[in-house]
Design an enzyme around this catalytic site. Structure first.
Site, PDB file in Angstrom:
ATOM      1  N   ASP A 268       0.844  -1.187   0.000  1.00  0.00           N
ATOM      2  CA  ASP A 268       0.000   0.000   0.000  1.00  0.00           C
ATOM      3  C   ASP A 268       0.883   1.241   0.000  1.00  0.00           C
ATOM      4  O   ASP A 268       1.566   1.519   0.993  1.00  0.00           O
ATOM      5  CB  ASP A 268      -0.901  -0.008   1.244  1.00  0.00           C
TER       6      ASP A 268
ATOM      7  N   TYR B 282       3.656   9.675   0.112  1.00  0.00           N
ATOM      8  CA  TYR B 282       4.556   9.061   1.109  1.00  0.00           C
ATOM      9  C   TYR B 282       6.027   9.273   0.710  1.00  0.00           C
ATOM     10  O   TYR B 282       6.929   8.917   1.472  1.00  0.00           O
ATOM     11  CB  TYR B 282       4.294   7.554   1.259  1.00  0.00           C
TER      12      TYR B 282
ATOM     13  N   SER C  12     -10.801   5.952  -0.958  1.00  0.00           N
ATOM     14  CA  SER C  12     -10.344   5.843   0.430  1.00  0.00           C
ATOM     15  C   SER C  12     -10.962   6.965   1.255  1.00  0.00           C
ATOM     16  O   SER C  12     -11.118   8.084   0.759  1.00  0.00           O
ATOM     17  CB  SER C  12      -8.816   5.942   0.480  1.00  0.00           C
TER      18      SER C  12
ATOM     19  N   PRO D  38      -4.536  -0.915  11.141  1.00  0.00           N
ATOM     20  CA  PRO D  38      -5.154  -2.113  11.735  1.00  0.00           C
ATOM     21  C   PRO D  38      -4.547  -2.482  13.083  1.00  0.00           C
ATOM     22  O   PRO D  38      -5.108  -3.299  13.807  1.00  0.00           O
ATOM     23  CB  PRO D  38      -4.861  -3.209  10.697  1.00  0.00           C
TER      24      PRO D  38
ATOM     25  N   THR E  29      -2.346   2.384  14.848  1.00  0.00           N
ATOM     26  CA  THR E  29      -1.418   3.489  14.509  1.00  0.00           C
ATOM     27  C   THR E  29      -0.134   3.479  15.356  1.00  0.00           C
ATOM     28  O   THR E  29      -0.007   2.716  16.320  1.00  0.00           O
ATOM     29  CB  THR E  29      -2.031   4.919  14.636  1.00  0.00           C
TER      30      THR E  29
ATOM     31  N   LYS F 172       1.557  -1.731   9.119  1.00  0.00           N
ATOM     32  CA  LYS F 172       2.791  -1.028   8.765  1.00  0.00           C
ATOM     33  C   LYS F 172       3.852  -1.350   9.804  1.00  0.00           C
ATOM     34  O   LYS F 172       3.603  -1.274  11.010  1.00  0.00           O
ATOM     35  CB  LYS F 172       2.526   0.474   8.758  1.00  0.00           C
ATOM     36  N   SER F 173       5.023  -1.746   9.350  1.00  0.00           N
ATOM     37  CA  SER F 173       6.146  -1.890  10.259  1.00  0.00           C
ATOM     38  C   SER F 173       7.434  -1.731   9.481  1.00  0.00           C
ATOM     39  O   SER F 173       7.514  -2.116   8.319  1.00  0.00           O
ATOM     40  CB  SER F 173       6.136  -3.255  10.954  1.00  0.00           C
ATOM     41  N   PHE F 174       8.422  -1.140  10.128  1.00  0.00           N
ATOM     42  CA  PHE F 174       9.740  -1.034   9.525  1.00  0.00           C
ATOM     43  C   PHE F 174      10.724  -1.927  10.283  1.00  0.00           C
ATOM     44  O   PHE F 174      11.916  -1.879  10.061  1.00  0.00           O
ATOM     45  CB  PHE F 174      10.209   0.435   9.513  1.00  0.00           C
TER      46      PHE F 174
ATOM     47  N   ILE G 159       7.568  -7.184  10.969  1.00  0.00           N
ATOM     48  CA  ILE G 159       7.058  -7.400   9.603  1.00  0.00           C
ATOM     49  C   ILE G 159       6.719  -8.889   9.450  1.00  0.00           C
ATOM     50  O   ILE G 159       5.634  -9.250   8.983  1.00  0.00           O
ATOM     51  CB  ILE G 159       8.103  -6.971   8.542  1.00  0.00           C
TER      52      ILE G 159
HETATM   53  P1  A2P Z   1       7.348  -0.499  13.983  1.00  0.00           P
HETATM   54  O1  A2P Z   1       7.524   0.056  12.616  1.00  0.00           O
HETATM   55  O2  A2P Z   1       8.444  -0.092  14.916  1.00  0.00           O
HETATM   56  O3  A2P Z   1       7.092  -1.989  13.991  1.00  0.00           O
HETATM   57  P2  A2P Z   1      -0.616   0.638  12.028  1.00  0.00           P
HETATM   58  O4  A2P Z   1      -0.320  -0.452  11.042  1.00  0.00           O
HETATM   59  O5  A2P Z   1      -1.915   0.457  12.758  1.00  0.00           O
HETATM   60  O6  A2P Z   1      -0.480   2.006  11.433  1.00  0.00           O
HETATM   61  O7  A2P Z   1       0.479   0.538  13.191  1.00  0.00           O
HETATM   62  C1  A2P Z   1       1.797   0.831  12.941  1.00  0.00           C
HETATM   63  C2  A2P Z   1       2.556   0.950  14.236  1.00  0.00           C
HETATM   64  O8  A2P Z   1       2.546  -0.297  14.941  1.00  0.00           O
HETATM   65  C3  A2P Z   1       3.987   1.299  14.000  1.00  0.00           C
HETATM   66  O9  A2P Z   1       4.371   2.195  15.012  1.00  0.00           O
HETATM   67  C4  A2P Z   1       4.739  -0.023  14.140  1.00  0.00           C
HETATM   68  O10 A2P Z   1       6.027   0.188  14.631  1.00  0.00           O
HETATM   69  C5  A2P Z   1       3.883  -0.764  15.152  1.00  0.00           C
HETATM   70  N1  A2P Z   1       3.826  -2.224  14.922  1.00  0.00           N
HETATM   71  C6  A2P Z   1       3.793  -2.872  13.761  1.00  0.00           C
HETATM   72  N2  A2P Z   1       3.683  -4.195  13.947  1.00  0.00           N
HETATM   73  C7  A2P Z   1       3.673  -4.403  15.275  1.00  0.00           C
HETATM   74  C8  A2P Z   1       3.580  -5.560  16.110  1.00  0.00           C
HETATM   75  N3  A2P Z   1       3.500  -6.764  15.591  1.00  0.00           N
HETATM   76  N4  A2P Z   1       3.589  -5.376  17.447  1.00  0.00           N
HETATM   77  C9  A2P Z   1       3.680  -4.139  17.984  1.00  0.00           C
HETATM   78  N5  A2P Z   1       3.755  -3.004  17.261  1.00  0.00           N
HETATM   79  C10 A2P Z   1       3.761  -3.132  15.919  1.00  0.00           C
END
Ligand code: A2P
Length: 305
Positions: free
Chosen positions: A32, A37, A148, A200, A203, A252-254, A259
């Protein structure tokens, strides 16, 4: 996976390239993205590198791009999508969506403001913008088209448009156990529109754009207790919940470990009772309210749904 950092913040150079490559290796195929971005060049590079490695083919990837608010006038739509394709170095996007139903003044400034710091809006004609998206699909630049942050009225406006050629295949909106969207989900189900749930996991809780008065989703005792039963985290339970009710999730995760963790949700299922328990967590409060644009005539979140 979702590849933005937050509304106003650019992802650090290279982080998106790495994250997308890790995600593809972990099994993700839906990416996505958006022009706004500022990392579509890295997404495109990650996809090309993985294709060159023989890990995937282009047709395995589902890339969603977004039309930004300053590009709503119909004559800007195709050139804007072409710009995105050029940045990605791809021939088509799988899905192209209107990012928000609120037009801003066209021009170089993505967040145009007047001398008093007030956002400069633009006349919004969602049906005219939609017709331009239809033409992009017909030209093969987008396989599918959607929207959206549209509310029911705005969806109906498109669907009831005289001469509609293609209806929106999806509506990307906030959706998670604290904001389950029961009415919009039912409406979209009836009209064969897929809900893609953003935020999801509740945030990143960045106070500059998130309503942090709503409690942190992943600390929820019910999600954590159910997670214990399956040896899963609250994040995995929140994602599984939506997938199991037919909502697409774009976590979203980095972080490489998270991930991978967020993809490990297909080896268990929640019972009907657990699904009901999670549904009951709904607070009907958004994390992403976009209040700075609440005076826009097409601000979508004043309606019930
Ligand atoms: P990070 O990038 O450090 O993993 P959303 O998808 O609702 O926008 O949420 C994104 C946020 O949730 C980011 O700050 C991300 O941080 C964190 N996040 C992503 N995956 C996980 C996870 N499995 N457990 C806890 N926090 C997570």
């Amino acid at each position: 996976m979702c590849v933005y950092d937050s509304t106003y913040h650019k992802t650090p150079k290279g982080s998106c390239l790495e994250a997308v490559k890790i995600a593809i290796d972990a099994g993700y195929r839906h990416i996505d993205g958006a022009f706004v971005y500022f990392n579509e060049h890295e997404v495109g590079q990650a996809i090309r590198e993985k294709i060159a490695e023989g890990k995937i083919k282009r047709e395995d990837i589902f890339y969603c791009g977004k039309l930004w608010n300053t590009c709503h006038p119909p004559e800007l739509v195709r050139p804007t999508l072409e710009k995105t394709l050029k940045i990605l170095q791809l021939d088509y996007v799988d899905l192209y969506i209107i990012e928000l139903p609120m037009a801003f003044k066209p021009g170089d400034a993505l967040y145009p403001k007047d001398e008093n710091g007030k956002f400069i809006y633009h006349e919004t004609d969602l049906c005219a913008t939609w017709e331009a998206l239809e033409a992009c699909k017909d030209a093969g630049l987008a396989k599918s088209i959607g929207v959206s942050n549209f509310n029911r009225r705005q969806l109906e406006m498109i669907m009831n448009k005289p001469g509609l050629k293609h209806k929106p295949v999806s509506n990307q909106v906030e959706c998670h156990p604290y904001f389950t969207q029961p009415k919009l989900l039912e409406f979209c189900r009836q009209h064969d529109i897929v809900i893609v749930g953003y935020s999801p996991l509740g945030t990143s809780r960045d106070e500059s754009w998130v309503n942090v008065s709503s409690p942190p989703l992943l600390k929820d005792p019910v999600l954590n207790a159910i997670g214990k039963k399956y040896n899963k985290t609250a994040a995995q339970i929140a994602l599984r919940f939506n997938v199991q009710r037919g909502v697409v999730v774009i976590p979203k995760s980095f972080n490489p470990q998270r991930i991978r963790e967020n993809f490990q949700i297909f080896d268990f299922s929640l019972t009907e009772k657990e699904m009901k328990e999670i549904e009951a967590l709904n607070k009907n409060v958004r994390y992403v309210e976009l209040l700075m644009w609440r005076d826009h005539p097409e601000y979508p979140f004043n309606d019930e749904y």
